[in-house]
Design an enzyme around this catalytic site. Sequence first.
Site, PDB file in Angstrom:
ATOM      1  N   SER A  32      24.873  -2.023 -18.962  1.00 12.64           N
ATOM      2  CA  SER A  32      26.250  -1.543 -18.885  1.00 12.64           C
ATOM      3  C   SER A  32      26.907  -1.822 -17.537  1.00 12.64           C
ATOM      4  CB  SER A  32      26.297  -0.042 -19.178  1.00 12.64           C
ATOM      5  OG  SER A  32      25.762   0.232 -20.444  1.00 12.64           O
ATOM      6  N   HIS A  59      28.352   2.392 -14.540  1.00  7.21           N
ATOM      7  CA  HIS A  59      29.596   1.795 -15.021  1.00  7.21           C
ATOM      8  C   HIS A  59      30.602   1.592 -13.886  1.00  7.21           C
ATOM      9  CE1 HIS A  59      28.994   3.126 -19.495  1.00  7.21           C
ATOM     10  NE2 HIS A  59      27.938   2.511 -18.979  1.00  7.21           N
TER      11      HIS A  59
END
Length: 293
Positions: A197, A243
């Site tokens: 991610s 993220h």
Amino acid sequence: MEDQHRTEPRVTYCYRHPDRETGISCVRCERPICPECMVPASVGFQCPECVKSGSGTGHSPSASAPRTIAGGVIAGDRRLITKILLGVNAAVFVAVLVVGSRLVDDLLLFGQAVTEPYGPVEGVAQGQWYRLLTSMFLHQEIWHIAMNMLGLWFLGPPLEAALGRLRYSALYFLSGLGGSALTFLVSAPGQASLGASGAIFGLFGATAVLMRRMNYDMRPILILLGINLVFTFTWQGISWQAHIGGLAVGALIAYAMVHAPRKHRRLVQYGSCALMALLIVAACVVRTLQLTP
């Protein structure tokens, strides 16, 4: 009486990307080309095919090689690195299914964790820095790898085509390592993290920067990024640190790559990547000193 009939301007589309409108044509073959296909020439722009075939000017092969907007060489397969990354992620996922939790424990991102009651302490803080990288390719649930690989396939090829293979690879790995480093820096020592991610969010940031640079409509990517950020902060179990770290690193590196002045392009691009790598190392050193005597 003056003729009132007016001819509407003819809309032209890139001959290599028929879905893209453009007002620019190759100065040699006069075929319309979009910003991705524009290769700077002494006057105007040329298309990649004309640059490849136009070797009769006495220039060296490196001087006539088609270049991307970031200065990279235009390759035949503009998805090669993306395909390799997809393959590595898939291979590690299959290996986890075969080997089981033992492999997961070896590749997970741990800052510092006790593997068993009164057993040895292990993690990045104990020198296992490889976990910052291996965790980027580690997935356990099918939905997890499916979502990340869908994002990679959607965002990766356009960036690989625009940046070139080397710059795209640097962007991907530094974004992923940036997400891992921020996770290690601010998370609880025993909190585990895994997945691609961080790198995928780096591609999100880079895509937004590239679209801004090429004056494309940014609304689709901003909406998609906004939806993913909502999930990041509302879905339990998601590492927002990975993220946000990946997003910031990807956007900053992409900005340096596509906005670097041509005269000092390599210095700015390589320098920004080196600086980001140093920041990642510095964050890990600071956290290691906090967690170890």
